[in-house]
Structures are given as structure tokens and as C-alpha cells.
Design a protein around this motif. Structure first.
Motif, PDB file in Angstrom:
ATOM      1  N   VAL A   1     -11.303  -3.993  -5.137  1.00 48.25           N
ATOM      2  CA  VAL A   1     -11.216  -3.785  -3.680  1.00 48.25           C
ATOM      3  C   VAL A   1     -12.473  -3.145  -3.094  1.00 48.25           C
ATOM      4  O   VAL A   1     -12.650  -3.136  -1.882  1.00 48.25           O
ATOM      5  CB  VAL A   1      -9.954  -2.971  -3.297  1.00 48.25           C
ATOM      6  CG1 VAL A   1      -8.689  -3.719  -3.661  1.00 48.25           C
ATOM      7  CG2 VAL A   1      -9.953  -1.585  -3.926  1.00 48.25           C
TER       8      VAL A   1
ATOM      9  N   ASN B   1       0.799  -1.235   0.000  1.00 48.63           N
ATOM     10  CA  ASN B   1       0.000   0.000   0.000  1.00 48.63           C
ATOM     11  C   ASN B   1       0.830   1.283   0.000  1.00 48.63           C
ATOM     12  O   ASN B   1       0.302   2.360  -0.249  1.00 48.63           O
ATOM     13  CB  ASN B   1      -0.930   0.031   1.224  1.00 48.63           C
ATOM     14  CG  ASN B   1      -2.078  -0.962   1.102  1.00 48.63           C
ATOM     15  OD1 ASN B   1      -2.895  -0.868   0.189  1.00 48.63           O
ATOM     16  ND2 ASN B   1      -2.103  -1.934   1.998  1.00 48.63           N
TER      17      ASN B   1
ATOM     18  N   GLN C   1      -8.256   3.671  -4.064  1.00 48.33           N
ATOM     19  CA  GLN C   1      -7.245   4.245  -3.168  1.00 48.33           C
ATOM     20  C   GLN C   1      -6.643   5.545  -3.730  1.00 48.33           C
ATOM     21  O   GLN C   1      -5.459   5.823  -3.584  1.00 48.33           O
ATOM     22  CB  GLN C   1      -6.178   3.196  -2.802  1.00 48.33           C
ATOM     23  CG  GLN C   1      -6.799   2.047  -1.987  1.00 48.33           C
ATOM     24  CD  GLN C   1      -5.810   0.976  -1.552  1.00 48.33           C
ATOM     25  OE1 GLN C   1      -5.555   0.019  -2.287  1.00 48.33           O
ATOM     26  NE2 GLN C   1      -5.240   1.136  -0.361  1.00 48.33           N
TER      27      GLN C   1
HETATM   28  C1  XIL Z   1      -5.015  -4.422  -1.582  1.00 42.86           C
HETATM   29  C2  XIL Z   1      -4.170  -4.456  -0.307  1.00 42.86           C
HETATM   30  O1  XIL Z   1      -3.626  -5.737  -0.151  1.00 42.86           O
HETATM   31  C3  XIL Z   1      -5.034  -4.082   0.887  1.00 42.86           C
HETATM   32  O2  XIL Z   1      -4.226  -3.962   2.058  1.00 42.86           O
HETATM   33  C4  XIL Z   1      -5.773  -2.779   0.627  1.00 42.86           C
HETATM   34  O3  XIL Z   1      -6.647  -2.509   1.707  1.00 42.86           O
HETATM   35  C5  XIL Z   1      -6.546  -2.843  -0.672  1.00 42.86           C
HETATM   36  O4  XIL Z   1      -5.682  -3.189  -1.726  1.00 42.86           O
HETATM   37  N1  XIL Z   1      -5.388  -5.431  -6.576  1.00 42.86           N
HETATM   38  C6  XIL Z   1      -4.312  -4.588  -6.388  1.00 42.86           C
HETATM   39  C7  XIL Z   1      -3.764  -4.386  -5.027  1.00 42.86           C
HETATM   40  O5  XIL Z   1      -3.723  -4.091  -7.382  1.00 42.86           O
HETATM   41  O6  XIL Z   1      -3.223  -3.110  -4.853  1.00 42.86           O
HETATM   42  C8  XIL Z   1      -4.812  -4.673  -3.962  1.00 42.86           C
HETATM   43  O7  XIL Z   1      -4.169  -4.601  -2.694  1.00 42.86           O
HETATM   44  C9  XIL Z   1      -5.462  -6.021  -4.199  1.00 42.86           C
HETATM   45  C10 XIL Z   1      -6.149  -6.070  -5.533  1.00 42.86           C
END
Ligand code: XIL
Length: 373
Positions: free
Chosen positions: A279, A68, A111
Motif C-alpha cells: 500500500v 479498514n 497502517q
Molecule cells: C487497503 C484498503 O483497501 C484501502 O482502503 C487502504 O487505504 C489501504 O489498504 N493488502 C491488504 C489490505 O491486506 O488491507 C489493503 O487494503 C490492500 C492490500
């Protein structure tokens, strides 16, 4: 007599050296020469607060991804305010251990703080201003780690399941060409680093076709995509080894390398949209969805090991086109799957258990390398 003793001694020594040379016990040694073995690390592992987890990362892996730490909401939380504290430590950690360092990610629909897409009055920001913000973000972040991060997930998850472009704010405000600008600017900011396109479910034929068309359009626009990242948030029965193999071959046909970028294997009961990795997807808690809260039965543990081995055999078979396989976490306790898409489940998707002990799946992955070479 003395001479004979020496001969026997040297024979024993040679034999034991040969055994240790043939049977590496770390993932990075087992797969050396085939592809990088990476892991996503969290803030406690970056800072060393999780000493045992950090030790596993340093010993076993030769590549890292930031779970993250480099996402927009963390590295660029407010307009004009960047926070590089954790990201700097992440890159320092990778350099200290001579690792292949991955940046994750620059342009994504999740995010990202709301301000990015709004003007001062809270209305959608105009196209030119959003392009300007994206340009500033990419140049500031990629530029800061120029020559130190080898590979960036520039755009993450731009596609829908049917292969069409996701209607993200990036696309709504800038138009589909936001992808071209993102890759162009990332390349200008650090011409030596690898440009990645990263997505989940590329095993789904419709989405894979969309990805192939997208990469071709980028290539026609002079963008050199180096790697297509197949996230690999997999399940026990999906994707099959054959489907995984076909996916790798189809993507490699574009003249790119393939990476498995976020591997984890979910053994828990599936939820309606079983194969998404979005997510923002959430499902209500229900004890039926959390059957292994007291531990994983042996039979499932064994099945998980076999499944891991089957997938790694496919990756190894295609090592010529594979650049990296990265696990999305160190121990089962670290996995995002404990809280996604259902909160508070006990998940078992990785290679180390909650006591930092390697699982049978770890041995199976090592064995797959030793058999496949
Ligand atoms: C996830 C992380 O593992 C979590 O900690 C966070 O809350 C949400 O994101 N695809 C992606 C990653 O590209 O960045 C994501 O990671 C999982 C799905």
C-alpha cells in the motif's frame, strides 16, 4: 378434466421450482457447499449509510472482512486508547446476517501508527516493550470478539518477493520470532478461531516457497495455521489460471485450507511494479494510465467476465481445500484501486458497477458455479 388440469399445473410448478433450484441468482447460493463467498466492507457499508451497497452485501455474501475498520491505526490509534466503535458495528452486522466473520488484521507493517515502534523520546522502542504492546493489542482485540470472529489474519504480508522475511519494524526490533509470538497469543486469546497467514503474490514461485517454509517453521513450533490467504489482487494476464491452480495445490499440501482473501481484477494499464500490492507504493498520475475515465469498452467488459469465470472455475475445481473467496469491495466505486497505486483513476475491478448494477462479470461468476457443480 379437473384432474388433468391439476396434473398440468403441478408439472409447471415442479418445472419452475426445479429451474429456480438449479440456477441460484446470488453468489452465496451459487457457491453454497463449495466455499464461503465474502466481501470486504467499508465504513459506509458497516454503518448502513451506503444503503444500496449494504443491501448487496446482505443479499449476496455469507462472509465479510473489514476493509479498514480493524487495522491498528483505527482500532488502537494511541497508546492505551482503543476505539471499537466501528469494529463493534462490523461484528454486529455479520452476526445479524449469520455471516462467517473475518478479522483483518493484527500484525502488519502498514497502517500502524508511529507510536507503536517508539519510546517516549521518539527513539526505537526496546524489544520487550514492543512484545508487550503486541501482546496487549492481540489480547485486547481478539479477546473482545472471542467466539464472534471466526477467522483472523494474524500476520499480514511478512514476506518479500524473493521469499525472505520482510525487514519490518516487527522483525527489526523483535526478530523473526515475532511471528511465533503473534500466532501463539492470538490462539491463546481465542482458541476456537482460525489462524490465517495472509499475503499477496504467493503465485510468484519464490515468494510461495518462502511462504511454505514460513508455515512449516510455524507448524514445527506448534502453531496450527488453519488457512493461508492468497490476497488475489490480480491482473488480466497474471496470474494465469494454471499458476493459480498450482499455487492452491502447493499451499494445500501444507495441510492448510486456502482462501482468496482480497480478490479484485485490475483492467488498467500496468505500472512498473505491476504485481505488488504494497500500500505504500505510488506512481505519478498520467492520463495514459487512466484510459477508461468515461466508461469501460464492451470488449474489456467481456474479457473481464471471462477472466473472472476462469479463476472461479479453478477455485471451484479445488473446493475441497478452499475455505473462502472474498472480493475486496462491493462496487467499482468502492475499490481501493481507484487511488492505488495511481491517484484518481477509474478502475473496474469488481462485480458491481458504479450504479450498483451487476456487471457481466457477476453473471459469469454465477454461471461458472452452475456449470462447475
Ligand atoms: C487497503 C484498503 O483497501 C484501502 O482502503 C487502504 O487505504 C489501504 O489498504 N493488502 C491488504 C489490505 O491486506 O488491507 C489493503 O487494503 C490492500 C492490500
Amino acid at each position: 378434466m379437473l384432474h388433468r388440469r391439476f396434473t398440468i399445473l403441478s408439472m409447471i410448478l415442479t418445472a419452475s421450482l426445479a429451474v429456480s433450484a438449479q440456477t441460484p441468482t446470488t453468489l452465496k447460493d451459487a457457491y453454497r457447499g463449495a466455499f464461503h463467498i465474502g466481501v470486504a466492507i467499508n465504513s459506509d457499508q458497516i454503518t448502513g449509510k451506503d444503503a444500496r451497497g449494504t443491501a448487496i452485501v446482505a443479499e449476496q455474501f455469507d462472509s465479510i472482512s473489514p476493509e479498514n475498520a480493524m487495522k491498528w491505526e483505527n482500532i488502537h490509534p494511541k497508546a492505551g486508547k482503543y476505539d471499537f466503535t466501528l469494529a463493534d458495528q462490523y461484528v454486529d452486522f455479520g452476526e445479524k446476517h449469520h455471516m462467517f466473520i473475518v478479522g483483518h488484521n493484527l500484525v502488519w507493517h502498514s497502517q500502524v501508527p508511529a507510536w507503536v515502534f517508539q519510546d517516549d523520546s521518539g527513539k526505537p522502542v526496546n524489544r520487550i516493550e514492543l512484545l508487550r504492546r503486541m501482546h496487549d493489542h492481540i489480547f485486547t482485540v481478539v479477546g473482545r470478539y472471542k467466539g464472534r470472529i471466526q477467522s483472523w489474519d494474524v500476520v499480514n504480508e511478512a514476506l518479500n518477493e524473493d521469499g525472505t522475511l520482510r525487514d519490518s519494524k516487527w522483525k527489526q526490533i523483535i526478530g523473526p520470532e515475532y511471528l511465533i509470538w503473534a500466532y501463539r497469543w492470538a490462539h491463546e486469546a481465542d482458541p476456537m478461531m482460525e489462524l490465517n497467514y495472509n499475503d499477496y503474490n504467493l503465485e510468484n514461485p519464490a515468494k510461495r516457497k518462502g511462504a511454505i517454509d514460513l508455515i512449516k517453521i510455524l507448524q514445527q513450533n506448534g502453531i496450527k495455521i488453519a488457512v493461508v490467504g492468497v490476497q488475489g489482487h490480480d491482473h488480466m494476464n497474471w496470474p494465469s489460471a494454471d499458476l493459480e491452480e498450482q499455487t492452491i495445490l502447493d499451499l494445500a499440501n501444507l495441510g492448510v485450507k486456502v482462501a482468496i482473501t482480497e480478490l479484485d481484477l485490475d483492467v488498467l494499464p500496468t505500472v512498473p511494479q505491476a504485481t505488488t500490492a504494497d500500500v505504500s507504493y505510488h506512481v505519478e498520475s498520467d492520463p495514459k494510465l487512466n484510459p477508461y475515465s468515461k466508461g469501460l469498452p464492451d470488449s474489456v467488459q467481456k474479457a473481464l467476465a471471462t477472466r473472472y469465470a476462469d479463476l472461479f472455475k479453478v477455485y471451484l475445481k479445488h473446493r475441497e481445500v478452499m475455505s473462502r473467496v472474498t472480493l475486496w469491495g462491493v462496487t467499482d466505486a468502492d475499490s481501493w484501486l481507484n487511488d492505488w497505486p495511481v491517484k484518481g483513476r477509474s478502475s473496474y475491478p469488481l462485480l458491481w458497477d458504479r450504479n450498483f448494477k451487476p456487471k457481466p462479470a457477476f453473471d459469469a461468476v454465477i454461471q461458472a458455479a452452475n456449470q462447475g457443480k
